[in-house]
Every structure is written in structure tokens, then in C-alpha cells.
Scaffold this motif. Structure first.
Motif, PDB file in Angstrom:
ATOM      1  N   SER A 126      28.977   7.488  73.213  1.00  0.00           N
ATOM      2  CA  SER A 126      28.887   6.607  72.607  1.00  0.00           C
ATOM      3  C   SER A 126      27.524   6.284  72.087  1.00  0.00           C
ATOM      4  O   SER A 126      26.522   6.620  72.872  1.00  0.00           O
ATOM      5  CB  SER A 126      29.463   5.261  73.309  1.00  0.00           C
ATOM      6  N   THR A 127      27.183   5.651  70.834  1.00  0.00           N
ATOM      7  CA  THR A 127      26.016   5.432  70.066  1.00  0.00           C
ATOM      8  C   THR A 127      26.067   4.164  69.617  1.00  0.00           C
ATOM      9  O   THR A 127      26.953   3.560  69.196  1.00  0.00           O
ATOM     10  CB  THR A 127      25.629   6.567  69.056  1.00  0.00           C
ATOM     11  N   ASP A 128      24.847   3.542  69.711  1.00  0.00           N
ATOM     12  CA  ASP A 128      24.652   2.095  69.064  1.00  0.00           C
ATOM     13  C   ASP A 128      23.902   2.289  67.669  1.00  0.00           C
ATOM     14  O   ASP A 128      23.078   3.039  67.715  1.00  0.00           O
ATOM     15  CB  ASP A 128      23.867   0.904  70.031  1.00  0.00           C
ATOM     16  N   GLN A 135      27.970   6.382  56.406  1.00  0.00           N
ATOM     17  CA  GLN A 135      28.714   5.472  56.165  1.00  0.00           C
ATOM     18  C   GLN A 135      30.008   5.389  57.103  1.00  0.00           C
ATOM     19  O   GLN A 135      30.502   6.583  57.261  1.00  0.00           O
ATOM     20  CB  GLN A 135      28.877   5.126  54.674  1.00  0.00           C
ATOM     21  N   VAL A 136      30.776   4.724  57.243  1.00  0.00           N
ATOM     22  CA  VAL A 136      31.913   4.255  58.008  1.00  0.00           C
ATOM     23  C   VAL A 136      32.752   3.310  57.400  1.00  0.00           C
ATOM     24  O   VAL A 136      32.201   2.423  56.543  1.00  0.00           O
ATOM     25  CB  VAL A 136      31.794   4.055  59.465  1.00  0.00           C
ATOM     26  N   THR A 137      34.084   3.476  57.322  1.00  0.00           N
ATOM     27  CA  THR A 137      35.082   2.789  56.730  1.00  0.00           C
ATOM     28  C   THR A 137      35.765   2.128  57.974  1.00  0.00           C
ATOM     29  O   THR A 137      36.052   2.841  58.809  1.00  0.00           O
ATOM     30  CB  THR A 137      35.931   3.159  55.672  1.00  0.00           C
ATOM     31  N   HIS A 193      34.679   6.883  65.974  1.00  0.00           N
ATOM     32  CA  HIS A 193      35.455   5.668  66.069  1.00  0.00           C
ATOM     33  C   HIS A 193      34.712   4.427  66.626  1.00  0.00           C
ATOM     34  O   HIS A 193      33.874   4.434  67.338  1.00  0.00           O
ATOM     35  CB  HIS A 193      36.458   5.614  66.972  1.00  0.00           C
ATOM     36  N   ILE A 194      34.771   3.392  65.944  1.00  0.00           N
ATOM     37  CA  ILE A 194      34.092   2.095  66.022  1.00  0.00           C
ATOM     38  C   ILE A 194      34.785   1.559  67.370  1.00  0.00           C
ATOM     39  O   ILE A 194      35.958   1.136  67.522  1.00  0.00           O
ATOM     40  CB  ILE A 194      33.869   1.093  65.192  1.00  0.00           C
ATOM     41  N   VAL A 195      33.917   1.400  68.588  1.00  0.00           N
ATOM     42  CA  VAL A 195      34.157   0.663  69.747  1.00  0.00           C
ATOM     43  C   VAL A 195      34.205  -0.537  69.789  1.00  0.00           C
ATOM     44  O   VAL A 195      34.990  -1.609  69.811  1.00  0.00           O
ATOM     45  CB  VAL A 195      33.499   1.292  70.876  1.00  0.00           C
TER      46      VAL A 195
END
Length: 90
Positions: free
Chosen positions: A2-4, A31-33, A58-60
Motif C-alpha cells: 500500500s502507498t499513502d 488520477q483515480v476515480t 484500489h483505494i483502501v
């Protein structure tokens, strides 16, 4: 792994999809949606700043940074005011 990341809300498309711009040292790098309803109500304005943790693509976790958002808006307004003052002086 995971990355911040720091992300800024660029726009919400058709009231359904939020587009977040990922930043690295103040530069947009990706960018992410995500569904707009995953954003807190008070953080659904363009320019809202978030901390997010991503696992692959994926956004955690997603955390709205109200203080950073206000600080950036104030800084942008100050720059605009200085530019407007210079134009008035000419």
C-alpha cells in the motif's frame, strides 16, 4: 503493497464519479476515480484535499483534510487578489 498519497478533487462527473488527482511534491502524477458517494458531504467541492491509502489500484482509506483544503483555497485567493491589484495599478 500500500502507498499513502495526497489527492485533490478535480471534479465530479454526472453527480456519480469523483476524479481525484494524485500529487507528489505539489505536482499531479496520476488520477483515480471512485463513486462520488464515497466522499464525505463536506468534501465534495472542487479542490478538496484528501489523504488516501492505495493498495495496488484500489483505494483502501480516504480521509478529507479540511484544514489543508481551506489553506489551499486561501492561498489561491491571495494569489488572485495580488494579480488583480497589479492589473488595477496598470
Amino acid at each position: 503493497m500500500s502507498t499513502d498519497e495526497t489527492a485533490v478533487l478535480d471534479r465530479i462527473v454526472d453527480d456519480e464519479t469523483a476524479v481525484l488527482l494524485l500529487e507528489d511534491d505539489g505536482e499531479v502524477v496520476d488520477q483515480v476515480t471512485l463513486p462520488a458517494d464515497r466522499l464525505p458531504a463536506d468534501g465534495r467541492a472542487d479542490g478538496a484535499v484528501y489523504d488516501l491509502e492505495m493498495d495496488d489500484e484500489h483505494i483502501v482509506t480516504l480521509s478529507y483534510r479540511a484544514d489543508e483544503t481551506a489553506s489551499r483555497r486561501e492561498s489561491a485567493q491571495n494569489r488572485f487578489d495580488r494579480l488583480a491589484d497589479r492589473l488595477d495599478d496598470e
